[in-house]
Design a protein around this motif. Structure first.
Motif, PDB file in Angstrom:
ATOM      1  N   TRP A 195      -1.066 -20.128 -53.151  1.00 24.17           N
ATOM      2  CA  TRP A 195      -1.140 -21.583 -52.737  1.00 24.17           C
ATOM      3  C   TRP A 195       0.084 -21.912 -52.550  1.00 24.17           C
ATOM      4  CZ3 TRP A 195       1.050 -25.103 -56.125  1.00 24.17           C
ATOM      5  CH2 TRP A 195       1.016 -26.690 -55.662  1.00 24.17           C
ATOM      6  N   LYS A 196       1.221 -21.589 -53.281  1.00 25.80           N
ATOM      7  CA  LYS A 196       2.651 -21.825 -53.017  1.00 25.80           C
ATOM      8  C   LYS A 196       2.959 -21.250 -51.731  1.00 25.80           C
ATOM      9  CE  LYS A 196       5.611 -19.066 -54.402  1.00 25.80           C
ATOM     10  NZ  LYS A 196       6.357 -17.888 -53.788  1.00 25.80           N
ATOM     11  N   ASP A 197       2.679 -20.064 -51.460  1.00 29.05           N
ATOM     12  CA  ASP A 197       3.128 -19.492 -50.436  1.00 29.05           C
ATOM     13  C   ASP A 197       2.659 -20.170 -48.964  1.00 29.05           C
ATOM     14  OD1 ASP A 197       4.521 -17.688 -51.582  1.00 29.05           O
ATOM     15  OD2 ASP A 197       3.040 -16.232 -51.519  1.00 29.05           O
ATOM     16  N   GLY A 198       1.260 -20.540 -49.230  1.00 30.29           N
ATOM     17  CA  GLY A 198       0.687 -21.540 -48.106  1.00 30.29           C
ATOM     18  C   GLY A 198       1.375 -22.850 -47.754  1.00 30.29           C
ATOM     19  N   ILE A 199       2.009 -23.507 -48.899  1.00 32.71           N
ATOM     20  CA  ILE A 199       2.831 -24.370 -48.594  1.00 32.71           C
ATOM     21  C   ILE A 199       4.164 -24.227 -47.972  1.00 32.71           C
ATOM     22  CG2 ILE A 199       4.223 -26.460 -49.779  1.00 32.71           C
ATOM     23  CD1 ILE A 199       2.211 -26.235 -52.066  1.00 32.71           C
ATOM     24  N   VAL A 200       4.809 -23.147 -48.450  1.00 30.77           N
ATOM     25  CA  VAL A 200       6.071 -22.629 -47.636  1.00 30.77           C
ATOM     26  C   VAL A 200       5.579 -22.435 -46.076  1.00 30.77           C
ATOM     27  CG1 VAL A 200       7.672 -20.731 -47.645  1.00 30.77           C
ATOM     28  CG2 VAL A 200       6.908 -21.588 -49.757  1.00 30.77           C
ATOM     29  N   ARG A 201       4.471 -21.670 -45.893  1.00 27.44           N
ATOM     30  CA  ARG A 201       4.230 -20.990 -44.547  1.00 27.44           C
ATOM     31  C   ARG A 201       4.100 -22.667 -43.687  1.00 27.44           C
ATOM     32  NH1 ARG A 201       1.022 -17.288 -47.214  1.00 27.44           N
ATOM     33  NH2 ARG A 201      -0.764 -18.472 -46.743  1.00 27.44           N
ATOM     34  N   LYS A 202       3.424 -23.446 -44.245  1.00 20.09           N
ATOM     35  CA  LYS A 202       3.153 -24.809 -43.474  1.00 20.09           C
ATOM     36  C   LYS A 202       4.252 -25.328 -43.105  1.00 20.09           C
ATOM     37  CE  LYS A 202       0.523 -29.112 -43.784  1.00 20.09           C
ATOM     38  NZ  LYS A 202      -0.438 -29.990 -44.540  1.00 20.09           N
ATOM     39  N   LEU A 203       5.317 -25.442 -44.094  1.00 22.09           N
ATOM     40  CA  LEU A 203       6.543 -26.249 -43.674  1.00 22.09           C
ATOM     41  C   LEU A 203       7.426 -25.278 -42.946  1.00 22.09           C
ATOM     42  CD1 LEU A 203       7.223 -27.503 -47.461  1.00 22.09           C
ATOM     43  CD2 LEU A 203       6.803 -28.854 -45.591  1.00 22.09           C
ATOM     44  N   ASN A 204       7.449 -23.933 -42.968  1.00 21.39           N
ATOM     45  CA  ASN A 204       8.001 -23.002 -41.937  1.00 21.39           C
ATOM     46  C   ASN A 204       7.810 -23.297 -40.548  1.00 21.39           C
ATOM     47  OD1 ASN A 204       7.896 -20.257 -44.087  1.00 21.39           O
ATOM     48  ND2 ASN A 204       9.609 -21.365 -43.652  1.00 21.39           N
ATOM     49  N   GLY A 205       6.336 -23.368 -40.351  1.00 21.25           N
ATOM     50  CA  GLY A 205       5.632 -23.826 -39.080  1.00 21.25           C
ATOM     51  C   GLY A 205       6.153 -25.375 -38.826  1.00 21.25           C
ATOM     52  N   GLY A 206       6.456 -26.229 -39.556  1.00 20.47           N
ATOM     53  CA  GLY A 206       7.083 -27.497 -39.249  1.00 20.47           C
ATOM     54  C   GLY A 206       8.411 -27.497 -38.739  1.00 20.47           C
TER      55      GLY A 206
END
Length: 464
Positions: A91-102
């Motif tokens: 779940w944490k990694d998903g947040i990071v990926r979303k922000l990376n994409g942003g």
């Protein structure tokens, strides 16, 4: 070999580098950003601020459910909870990926060319990048160094295996049965407290006589009380030694040897600027100890070479780097800017949280021209209503006796991190006590404690 010439070359895609890139793009500057380490967003987004706060949030949720088991809490009962840490980390990694994409989308929108690879400078304005598409030589009119920082490794506790840094602590697949944290600063305490909430037995080894030694004792006492109340072992004034066979050797403050059982040893004794491995020595810039020396424009000693973020010294905070990145971009574009903040507020996401902005009691010790006023969160209705009023939390204001100019604001308590921007804003605007006292603060909120502390400094607090 591919060759690129550009107006601005940025090395490092952390909060300093990528913000500088976006602002350069907004200002119409041809910009190339080279990212060779943690990924877009740097340490903060990938292995620091954001993922740690996600794990801390999950740990607090787990603790809340745990309290509801058995006799329950607040009339709420629940079954004994369990945690699958691998799913929490996912779940944490998903947040990071979303922000990376942003971040990637924002850089693309600003027309910044992003190159993945490790840069090595041959001189102050030219570097070679080893990318997946082969080597690239980049030369630039302006260079912004934003290489960030890295965890400090102890020679007798090298990272590897069960000796981990904060990076590995954020990606464990299971909660360790016994965790020993070496270093009682904010990183070690944030993660140590989170793992205690998740059920680990935690011990903290700190060389200083108390935890968080850079903060005054009144601010750290509520944190120390939480640790004691929750069974965290504190070995203060102690020194760590080697680790082997599941045991960490330490020397207590009395000089006695002691063996601590540990499934994992988390070493958090500080961070250092990332100055090695990318040719800094070939750039001819002056140093200030381990940091790159900059002036109030973030300019180095080499013309048109700039540095921002952790590379430039304390405080090593993400929001400082971002602000410096904006300043440098605007200077390159011809604006008259300086990096001269009144304060850079800092937050420890411990239990409870700590905020500090401006001067504190240690900074004004011995002075008789300063008013200090403290207001307890126990007298704030909102704090009591969200179980944040019984842990010794408070807001403290320091101001000049002569003109009532606010010099500093500190707080300790649950959720007080959200007050940090208000504290910094008042200091940056040069507010006096009467300014805070004259603002109608919303009821019921924790921010009322700032209002009441200011009223108390003026001699007429209402709710105490």
């Amino acid at each position: 070999m591919q060759q690129i010439k550009t107006k601005v070359l940025i090395i490092g895609a952390g909060t300093g580098g990528y913000v500088a890139g976006i602002r350069c793009g907004q200002l119409g500057l041809d910009t190339v950003l080279v990212d060779g380490s943690d990924g877009l967003g740097g340490t903060c987004l990938n292995v620091g601020c954001i993922p740690s706060k996600a794990i801390i949030h999950a740990a607090s949720k787990f603790e809340t459910v745990s309290k509801a088991a058995g006799d329950g809490t607040l009339g709420i009962t629940a079954s004994e909870p369990a945690i699958d840490l691998s799913k929490t980390v996912a779940w944490k990694d998903g947040i990071v990926r979303k922000l990376n994409g942003g971040v990637a989308a924002l850089l693309k929108k600003a027309k910044v060319k992003v190159i993945k690879g490790w840069a090595t400078f041959q001189d102050a304005k030219t570097c070679r990048v080893e990318s997946a598409d082969g080597p690239i030589t980049i030369s630039a009119e302006h260079v912004i160094l934003a290489t960030g920082s890295e965890p400090v490794e102890l020679p007798f506790l090298p990272f590897g295996g069960d000796v981990i840094s904060s990076t590995e602590a954020l990606s464990l697949d299971a909660v360790p049965g016994k965790l020993v944290v070496v270093g009682g600063g904010y990183i070690g305490l944030e993660l140590g407290i989170a793992y205690r909430k998740l059920g680990a037995q935690v011990a903290i080894v700190e060389m200083a006589e108390r935890i968080l030694p850079l903060y005054d004792k009144a601010l750290t006492d509520p944190v120390a009380k939480w640790l004691t109340d929750h069974g965290v072992e504190l070995h203060l004034g102690a020194r760590a030694g080697g680790f082997g066979d599941g045991k960490l050797s330490i020397t207590t403050k009395d000089g006695e040897p002691l063996q601590l059982d540990a499934d994992k040893v988390l070493v958090t004794v500080g961070r250092r600027p990332r100055t090695q491995g990318w040719g800094l020595e070939n750039m001819g810039v002056a140093m200030a100890g381990p940091f790159v020396k900059v002036d109030d424009r973030c300019a180095t000693s080499m013309k048109n070479v700039w540095a921002v973020g952790d590379l430039t010294g304390e405080p090593m905070l993400a929001h400082k780097g971002s602000a410096q990145g904006e300043v440098v971009a605007e200077i390159i574009a011809g604006h008259d800017r300086r990096f001269d903040p009144v304060t850079i507020a800092a937050v420890c996401f411990t239990e409870p949280e700590i905020v500090s902005a401006g001067l504190g009691p240690l900074d004004v010790s011995g002075r008789d021209d300063v008013i200090t006023a403290v207001f307890p969160l126990a007298a704030i209705g909102r704090a009591l209503a969200i179980e944040a009023g019984e842990d010794g939390g408070f807001v403290r204001v320091l101001a000049s006796k002569t003109d009532h100019r606010i010099l500093g604001v500190q707080a300790v308590g649950q959720h007080v991190a959200e007050l940090s921007n208000s504290f910094a804003q008042m200091l940056e605007m040069g507010a006096v006590l009467e300014d805070v006292a004259g603002v109608i603060h919303v009821h019921p909120t924790l921010g009322e404690a700032f209002h009441e502390a200011s009223l108390r400094a003026l001699g007429h607090a209402i709710h105490i």
